[in-house]
Motif scaffolding. Structure first.
Motif, PDB file in Angstrom:
ATOM      1  N   HIS A  92       0.549  -1.178   0.075  1.00 32.49           N
ATOM      2  CA  HIS A  92      -0.063   0.076   0.035  1.00 32.49           C
ATOM      3  C   HIS A  92       0.748   1.366   0.030  1.00 32.49           C
ATOM      4  O   HIS A  92       0.537   2.326  -0.264  1.00 32.49           O
ATOM      5  CB  HIS A  92      -0.932   0.002   1.350  1.00 32.49           C
ATOM      6  N   TYR A  93       2.099   1.198   0.370  1.00 35.88           N
ATOM      7  CA  TYR A  93       3.136   2.310   0.488  1.00 35.88           C
ATOM      8  C   TYR A  93       4.346   2.090  -0.005  1.00 35.88           C
ATOM      9  O   TYR A  93       4.566   0.798  -0.418  1.00 35.88           O
ATOM     10  CB  TYR A  93       3.272   2.676   2.101  1.00 35.88           C
ATOM     11  N   GLN A  94       5.048   3.081  -0.432  1.00 37.80           N
ATOM     12  CA  GLN A  94       6.582   2.975  -0.756  1.00 37.80           C
ATOM     13  C   GLN A  94       7.373   2.546   0.582  1.00 37.80           C
ATOM     14  O   GLN A  94       7.435   3.203   1.528  1.00 37.80           O
ATOM     15  CB  GLN A  94       6.654   4.107  -1.270  1.00 37.80           C
ATOM     16  N   VAL A  95       7.697   1.165   0.458  1.00 35.16           N
ATOM     17  CA  VAL A  95       8.557   0.532   1.238  1.00 35.16           C
ATOM     18  C   VAL A  95       9.890  -0.027   0.728  1.00 35.16           C
ATOM     19  O   VAL A  95       9.793  -0.331  -0.164  1.00 35.16           O
ATOM     20  CB  VAL A  95       7.979  -0.481   1.942  1.00 35.16           C
ATOM     21  N   ILE A  96      11.058   0.499   1.520  1.00 37.58           N
ATOM     22  CA  ILE A  96      12.287   0.032   0.908  1.00 37.58           C
ATOM     23  C   ILE A  96      12.938  -0.588   2.215  1.00 37.58           C
ATOM     24  O   ILE A  96      12.847  -0.013   3.368  1.00 37.58           O
ATOM     25  CB  ILE A  96      13.352   0.855   0.456  1.00 37.58           C
ATOM     26  N   THR A  97      13.224  -1.995   2.025  1.00 40.56           N
ATOM     27  CA  THR A  97      13.957  -2.429   3.152  1.00 40.56           C
ATOM     28  C   THR A  97      15.207  -2.803   3.135  1.00 40.56           C
ATOM     29  O   THR A  97      15.888  -3.062   1.884  1.00 40.56           O
ATOM     30  CB  THR A  97      13.282  -3.824   3.661  1.00 40.56           C
ATOM     31  N   ILE A  98      16.145  -2.745   4.155  1.00 40.16           N
ATOM     32  CA  ILE A  98      17.495  -2.862   3.912  1.00 40.16           C
ATOM     33  C   ILE A  98      18.086  -3.852   4.962  1.00 40.16           C
ATOM     34  O   ILE A  98      18.083  -3.855   6.180  1.00 40.16           O
ATOM     35  CB  ILE A  98      18.334  -1.372   4.266  1.00 40.16           C
ATOM     36  N   ALA A  99      18.472  -5.128   4.313  1.00 40.68           N
ATOM     37  CA  ALA A  99      19.100  -6.116   5.093  1.00 40.68           C
ATOM     38  C   ALA A  99      20.473  -5.923   5.331  1.00 40.68           C
ATOM     39  O   ALA A  99      21.173  -5.969   4.548  1.00 40.68           O
ATOM     40  CB  ALA A  99      18.683  -7.417   4.292  1.00 40.68           C
ATOM     41  N   VAL A 100      20.837  -5.924   6.821  1.00 40.32           N
ATOM     42  CA  VAL A 100      21.975  -5.559   6.987  1.00 40.32           C
ATOM     43  C   VAL A 100      22.986  -7.145   7.408  1.00 40.32           C
ATOM     44  O   VAL A 100      22.579  -7.623   8.530  1.00 40.32           O
ATOM     45  CB  VAL A 100      22.251  -4.752   8.307  1.00 40.32           C
ATOM     46  N   LYS A 101      24.032  -7.126   6.934  1.00 38.39           N
ATOM     47  CA  LYS A 101      25.003  -8.230   7.355  1.00 38.39           C
ATOM     48  C   LYS A 101      24.087  -9.573   7.349  1.00 38.39           C
ATOM     49  O   LYS A 101      24.507 -10.225   8.282  1.00 38.39           O
ATOM     50  CB  LYS A 101      25.780  -7.985   8.612  1.00 38.39           C
ATOM     51  N   SER A 102      23.061  -9.715   6.335  1.00 41.85           N
ATOM     52  CA  SER A 102      22.450 -11.004   6.292  1.00 41.85           C
ATOM     53  C   SER A 102      22.970 -12.018   5.375  1.00 41.85           C
ATOM     54  O   SER A 102      21.954 -12.766   4.844  1.00 41.85           O
ATOM     55  CB  SER A 102      21.036 -10.698   6.374  1.00 41.85           C
ATOM     56  N   GLY A 103      24.011 -11.911   4.891  1.00 44.39           N
ATOM     57  CA  GLY A 103      24.137 -12.997   3.539  1.00 44.39           C
ATOM     58  C   GLY A 103      24.350 -12.384   2.292  1.00 44.39           C
ATOM     59  O   GLY A 103      24.101 -11.127   1.984  1.00 44.39           O
ATOM     60  N   SER A 104      24.276 -13.384   1.412  1.00 44.26           N
ATOM     61  CA  SER A 104      24.318 -12.715  -0.070  1.00 44.26           C
ATOM     62  C   SER A 104      22.827 -12.495  -0.493  1.00 44.26           C
ATOM     63  O   SER A 104      21.996 -12.688   0.098  1.00 44.26           O
ATOM     64  CB  SER A 104      24.821 -13.955  -0.941  1.00 44.26           C
ATOM     65  N   ASP A 105      22.899 -12.006  -1.866  1.00 45.16           N
ATOM     66  CA  ASP A 105      21.651 -11.680  -2.410  1.00 45.16           C
ATOM     67  C   ASP A 105      20.822 -13.056  -2.542  1.00 45.16           C
ATOM     68  O   ASP A 105      19.476 -13.004  -2.239  1.00 45.16           O
ATOM     69  CB  ASP A 105      21.615 -10.989  -3.912  1.00 45.16           C
ATOM     70  N   TYR A 106      21.479 -14.194  -2.914  1.00 49.01           N
ATOM     71  CA  TYR A 106      20.935 -15.340  -3.064  1.00 49.01           C
ATOM     72  C   TYR A 106      20.273 -15.801  -1.547  1.00 49.01           C
ATOM     73  O   TYR A 106      19.072 -16.240  -1.761  1.00 49.01           O
ATOM     74  CB  TYR A 106      22.111 -16.397  -3.700  1.00 49.01           C
ATOM     75  N   ASP A 107      20.976 -15.769  -0.572  1.00 47.69           N
ATOM     76  CA  ASP A 107      20.645 -16.006   0.724  1.00 47.69           C
ATOM     77  C   ASP A 107      19.474 -15.306   0.981  1.00 47.69           C
ATOM     78  O   ASP A 107      18.384 -15.949   1.750  1.00 47.69           O
ATOM     79  CB  ASP A 107      21.549 -15.749   1.667  1.00 47.69           C
ATOM     80  N   LEU A 108      19.301 -13.927   0.789  1.00 40.47           N
ATOM     81  CA  LEU A 108      18.234 -12.972   1.089  1.00 40.47           C
ATOM     82  C   LEU A 108      16.937 -13.409   0.200  1.00 40.47           C
ATOM     83  O   LEU A 108      15.971 -13.557   0.860  1.00 40.47           O
ATOM     84  CB  LEU A 108      18.533 -11.744   0.708  1.00 40.47           C
ATOM     85  N   LYS A 109      17.062 -13.612  -0.955  1.00 39.47           N
ATOM     86  CA  LYS A 109      16.147 -14.248  -1.784  1.00 39.47           C
ATOM     87  C   LYS A 109      15.587 -15.498  -1.250  1.00 39.47           C
ATOM     88  O   LYS A 109      14.266 -15.753  -1.072  1.00 39.47           O
ATOM     89  CB  LYS A 109      16.656 -14.387  -3.433  1.00 39.47           C
ATOM     90  N   ARG A 110      16.168 -16.616  -0.859  1.00 43.11           N
ATOM     91  CA  ARG A 110      15.852 -17.794  -0.314  1.00 43.11           C
ATOM     92  C   ARG A 110      14.862 -17.330   0.945  1.00 43.11           C
ATOM     93  O   ARG A 110      13.997 -17.993   1.228  1.00 43.11           O
ATOM     94  CB  ARG A 110      16.879 -18.793   0.267  1.00 43.11           C
ATOM     95  N   TYR A 111      15.543 -16.587   1.924  1.00 40.43           N
ATOM     96  CA  TYR A 111      14.934 -16.078   3.243  1.00 40.43           C
ATOM     97  C   TYR A 111      13.427 -15.739   2.784  1.00 40.43           C
ATOM     98  O   TYR A 111      12.423 -15.967   3.413  1.00 40.43           O
ATOM     99  CB  TYR A 111      15.652 -15.135   3.857  1.00 40.43           C
ATOM    100  N   LEU A 112      13.265 -14.535   1.718  1.00 43.19           N
ATOM    101  CA  LEU A 112      11.958 -14.046   1.718  1.00 43.19           C
ATOM    102  C   LEU A 112      11.140 -15.263   0.904  1.00 43.19           C
ATOM    103  O   LEU A 112      10.030 -15.157   1.415  1.00 43.19           O
ATOM    104  CB  LEU A 112      12.290 -12.953   0.527  1.00 43.19           C
ATOM    105  N   ASP A 113      11.566 -16.004   0.038  1.00 45.34           N
ATOM    106  CA  ASP A 113      10.677 -17.267  -0.562  1.00 45.34           C
ATOM    107  C   ASP A 113      10.219 -18.107   0.667  1.00 45.34           C
ATOM    108  O   ASP A 113       9.086 -18.517   0.262  1.00 45.34           O
ATOM    109  CB  ASP A 113      11.658 -17.846  -1.643  1.00 45.34           C
ATOM    110  N   GLU A 114      10.906 -18.060   1.557  1.00 41.13           N
ATOM    111  CA  GLU A 114      10.313 -19.452   2.534  1.00 41.13           C
ATOM    112  C   GLU A 114       9.186 -18.771   3.233  1.00 41.13           C
ATOM    113  O   GLU A 114       8.248 -19.626   3.601  1.00 41.13           O
ATOM    114  CB  GLU A 114      11.601 -19.392   3.767  1.00 41.13           C
ATOM    115  N   ASP A 115       8.906 -17.479   3.316  1.00 41.72           N
ATOM    116  CA  ASP A 115       7.813 -17.001   3.996  1.00 41.72           C
ATOM    117  C   ASP A 115       6.969 -16.215   2.928  1.00 41.72           C
ATOM    118  O   ASP A 115       5.813 -15.706   3.405  1.00 41.72           O
ATOM    119  CB  ASP A 115       8.297 -16.028   5.206  1.00 41.72           C
TER     120      ASP A 115
END
Length: 173
Positions: free
Chosen positions: A88-111
């Motif tokens: 509903h709004y303009q949202v940008i999230t910043i993942a800090v020291k949480s691994g590679s882009d691939y790791d983050l994509k996997r994390y997001l996909d899980e949920d």
């Protein structure tokens, strides 16, 4: 041990008081921790996302910038709030020291999360914003002036009300 109506009422009352006290303590801690946050207007206009595209902050709309980490339990609890608001709004999230882009994509996909994510792998952005705890959320108005800064968990309703309030201000020309 038999629970009487009076004992049940007493326990409910105690639980209610505990929740109120914890809410007050959490808010006081959030206010205290947010005092050291960077208070400058948003001066970053383009963010590189984990899908290797660039996102340009839209003018004349409030924006929520949310710092989080995959290893942060409170961030996990708040992720559904951020997902809802990102629809509903303009949202940008910043993942800090949480691994590679691939790791983050996997994390997001899980949920099943689809909010926009910037990978701050080395903590450069978090240092620029003086982030000391996670999650930390900034809400900028349509002129990209900081309106709210929160450290710790914030409910969907709380974030939504802050975004709504930020969108009511004067538009930039």
């Amino acid at each position: 041990m038999k629970l009487t109506k009076e004992k049940i009422k007493h326990y409910i009352k105690e639980i209610f008081y505990f929740i109120i006290v914890m809410t007050i303590v959490a808010n006081v801690m959030s206010i205290y921790r947010s005092q050291s946050l960077r208070d400058a207007p948003l001066n970053i206009q383009t963010f590189k996302l984990i899908n290797n595209t660039n996102y340009t902050v839209e003018k004349n709309r409030p924006v929520l910038i949310h710092f989080w980490a995959t290893w942060c339990p409170t961030c996990k609890m708040e992720a559904a709030n951020i997902e809802f608001l990102s629809k509903h709004y303009q949202v940008i999230t910043i993942a800090v020291k949480s691994g590679s882009d691939y790791d983050l994509k996997r994390y997001l996909d899980e949920d099943g999360y689809s909010f926009l994510v910037v990978n701050d792998q080395d903590g450069t952005l978090s240092r620029k914003f003086n982030i000391a705890g996670f999650p930390t959320t900034f809400i900028y108005d349509s002129r990209q002036k900081l309106r709210f800064a929160e450290v710790g968990y914030t409910s969907t309703l709380g974030l939504w009300m802050r975004l709504l309030w930020s969108s009511l201000g004067p538009k930039s020309s």
